[in-house]
Design an enzyme around this catalytic site. Structure first.
Site, short mmCIF file in Angstrom:
data_model
loop_
_atom_site.label_atom_id
_atom_site.label_comp_id
_atom_site.label_asym_id
_atom_site.label_seq_id
_atom_site.Cartn_x
_atom_site.Cartn_y
_atom_site.Cartn_z
N ARG A 124 -18.49 36.50 62.99
CA ARG A 124 -17.86 35.20 62.66
C ARG A 124 -18.80 34.22 61.97
NH1 ARG A 124 -15.64 35.85 67.90
NH2 ARG A 124 -13.57 36.80 67.75
N LYS A 146 -18.88 28.46 48.28
CA LYS A 146 -17.66 29.25 48.07
C LYS A 146 -18.06 30.72 48.00
CE LYS A 146 -14.44 26.23 45.70
NZ LYS A 146 -13.68 25.99 44.45
N GLU A 188 -21.18 27.01 32.26
CA GLU A 188 -21.02 26.26 33.53
C GLU A 188 -21.85 24.98 33.51
OE1 GLU A 188 -18.80 26.91 35.64
OE2 GLU A 188 -18.45 29.06 35.83
N LYS A 230 -23.33 19.02 40.94
CA LYS A 230 -22.47 19.81 41.83
C LYS A 230 -22.75 19.50 43.29
CE LYS A 230 -20.51 24.23 43.01
NZ LYS A 230 -20.28 25.63 42.71
N GLU A 240 -12.86 21.20 49.19
CA GLU A 240 -11.92 21.01 48.08
C GLU A 240 -10.59 20.41 48.51
OE1 GLU A 240 -12.35 23.98 44.96
OE2 GLU A 240 -10.22 23.77 44.54
N ARG A 244 -13.48 18.09 44.51
CA ARG A 244 -14.12 19.37 44.17
C ARG A 244 -13.26 20.22 43.24
NH1 ARG A 244 -17.67 23.59 47.86
NH2 ARG A 244 -18.03 25.05 46.15
N ASN A 248 -13.17 23.02 38.71
CA ASN A 248 -12.45 24.17 38.16
C ASN A 248 -11.92 23.91 36.75
OD1 ASN A 248 -12.68 25.92 40.44
ND2 ASN A 248 -11.28 24.55 41.50
N HIS A 251 -10.86 26.81 34.63
CA HIS A 251 -10.83 28.03 35.43
C HIS A 251 -9.46 28.67 35.54
CE1 HIS A 251 -14.90 27.06 36.45
NE2 HIS A 251 -15.01 28.06 37.30
N HIS A 255 -9.63 32.26 34.52
CA HIS A 255 -9.38 33.37 35.44
C HIS A 255 -8.26 34.26 34.92
CE1 HIS A 255 -11.27 31.46 39.30
NE2 HIS A 255 -12.16 31.90 38.45
N HIS A 268 -17.27 35.89 33.03
CA HIS A 268 -16.70 34.72 33.70
C HIS A 268 -16.99 33.43 32.91
CE1 HIS A 268 -15.36 32.06 36.90
NE2 HIS A 268 -16.50 31.43 36.81
#
Ligand code: NAD
Ligand code: GLY
Length: 367
Positions: A124, A146, A188, A230, A240, A244, A248, A251, A255, A268
């Site tokens: 966990r 993330k 980025e 960031k 987020e 946040r 993206n 993105h 994506h 990417h």
């Protein structure tokens, strides 16, 4: 154990879970520095078949006296998979890793995302350290917690927020990074400026040639500025709930392009570059921003050597279908990051699919 002074140290401020991002040359060999972040007696280095032969030995020297092993992925986005998380967890079990064990992610964003998710799952949640070796992972994926893996249905659909204990960004590792990957990482950097830092965008325009030539002073300043930006966003909105999501920008389009290209057509960062241009064009179409801003974005990305148009062979309807799967959407509407011009990104809910489809049809026409 050598010691190296990082040229920049940036803290991601999250109370007890705050951590440093060290940026500098030679930091992989600064064992005293990063070893202090390990709490227990077990460590597992997750890396891949390209990076491990280059850098694993230097990391291994710092693990002397611990029970440690390595788990190596094949190279490529396709290996950021659920089944590889299962195999990495099996390897932790074989190592006998206890709750105070540490996973070390040595590689680019693929390794970092998978290793972080593995650490989040084992018992966990155990510690992990990011040792990013691509520009993209130094300026983006190693910072902010993330973690996750892809499913055939889409990118990063499974994951967890799990912050690292430290980020060791040894810019010396970039010496072996192929030019195309370096440029993809720059996307980025541009993204951070485009979202929320207009003066930094201007600085990037002025220093595009120095950055393309990998001049170290300019490069460190670019990495540190993006990481600082960031880190601020993550400190204000770790999971987020709001701000946040701005990170993206590009993105949702990117994506979809990556997925439609089966992760082989565009890297990417390249997907993000084209995606940012599409987001800027959609903003223009919706009357939110001016053509000048789009042109400056296209100009900067092109100066760095990044793509700014959709490559041949993409289908607008397919891209829209993929965009519907984005995690930012709520049922039935598209939620996109658009902008009001350089440095002023905005979350826009309820974007009309017809506008997006018209834009995509234009972007895919004749290609
Ligand atoms: P990557 O990890 O695939 O690395 C790119 C290529 O460079 C690979 O072939 C790799 O083996 C090679 N490589 C890595 N370091 C090298 C070095 N020093 N020398 C030579 N070759 C080297 O790709 P990436 O661009 O680093 O990361 C992309 C991934 O990051 C995507 O999966 C993306 O979804 C994820 N990402 C995550 C976040 C986040 O916040 N977690 C943010 C942005 C991107
Ligand atoms: N790359 C987007 C984020 O970290 O939130």
């Amino acid at each position: 154990m050598s010691t190296t002074t990082p040229q920049e140290t940036i803290t991601v401020t999250l109370g007890e879970r705050s951590y440093p991002v060290w940026i500098g040359r030679g930091l992989l060999d600064d064992h005293a520095r990063w070893r202090a972040a390990l709490r227990g007696k077990h460590a597992m280095v997750i890396s891949n078949s390209t990076v491990a032969p280059l850098y694993l030995e230097r990391v291994a020297r710092g693990l002397d006296g611990l029970h440690w092993s390595s788990f190596l992925l094949d190279d490529g986005e396709a290996h950021k998979s659920f089944s590889n998380v299962g195999s990495a967890l099996e390897a932790l079990s074989k190592l006998g890793a206890t709750r105070d064990a540490c996973v070390i992610a040595l590689g680019g964003g693929v390794v970092g995302d998978l290793a972080g998710f593995t650490a989040a799952c084992w018992m966990r949640g155990i510690d992990f350290i990011q040792m990013p070796t691509t520009l993209l992972s130094m300026v983006d994926s190693s910072v902010g917690g993330k973690t996750g893996v892809n499913l055939p249905a889409g990118k990063n659909l499974v994951g967890a927020f799990h912050q690292p204990r430290a980020v060791v960004a040894d810019i010396g590792t970039l010496d072996s990074l192929p030019a195309r990957e370096y440029r993809a990482g720059m996307a980025e950097v541009v993204k951070g400026a485009a979202i929320g830092d207009a003066p930094f965008f201007g600085w990037l325009e002025q220093n595009a040639a120095a950055l393309a030539a990998r001049e170290e002073t300019a490069l460190i300043q670019a990495i540190a500025t993006k990481v600082r930006y960031k880190a601020g966003v993550v400190a204000r909105d770790e999971t987020e709930q709001g701000e946040r999501a701005l990170l993206n920008l590009g993105h949702t389009f990117g994506h979809a392009l990556e997925t439609a290209g089966r992760y082989t057509t565009l890297l990417h960062g390249e997907g993000v570059a084209v995606g940012m241009v599409l987001a800027a064009r959609l903003s223009e179409r919706l009357g939110m921003s001016a053509t000048d801003d789009t042109q400056r974005l296209v100009g900067l990305l092109a100066a760095i050597g990044l793509p700014t148009t959709v490559p041949a062979g993409f289908d607008a309807d397919h891209l829209l279908a993929l965009m519907r799967l984005d995690k930012k959407n709520t049922a039935g509407t598209l939620r996109l990051i658009l902008w009001r011009g350089i440095g002023r990104a905005e979350i826009v809910s309820g974007v009309d699919e017809a506008d997006v489809l018209a834009l995509l049809r234009e972007a895919c026409v004749g290609r």
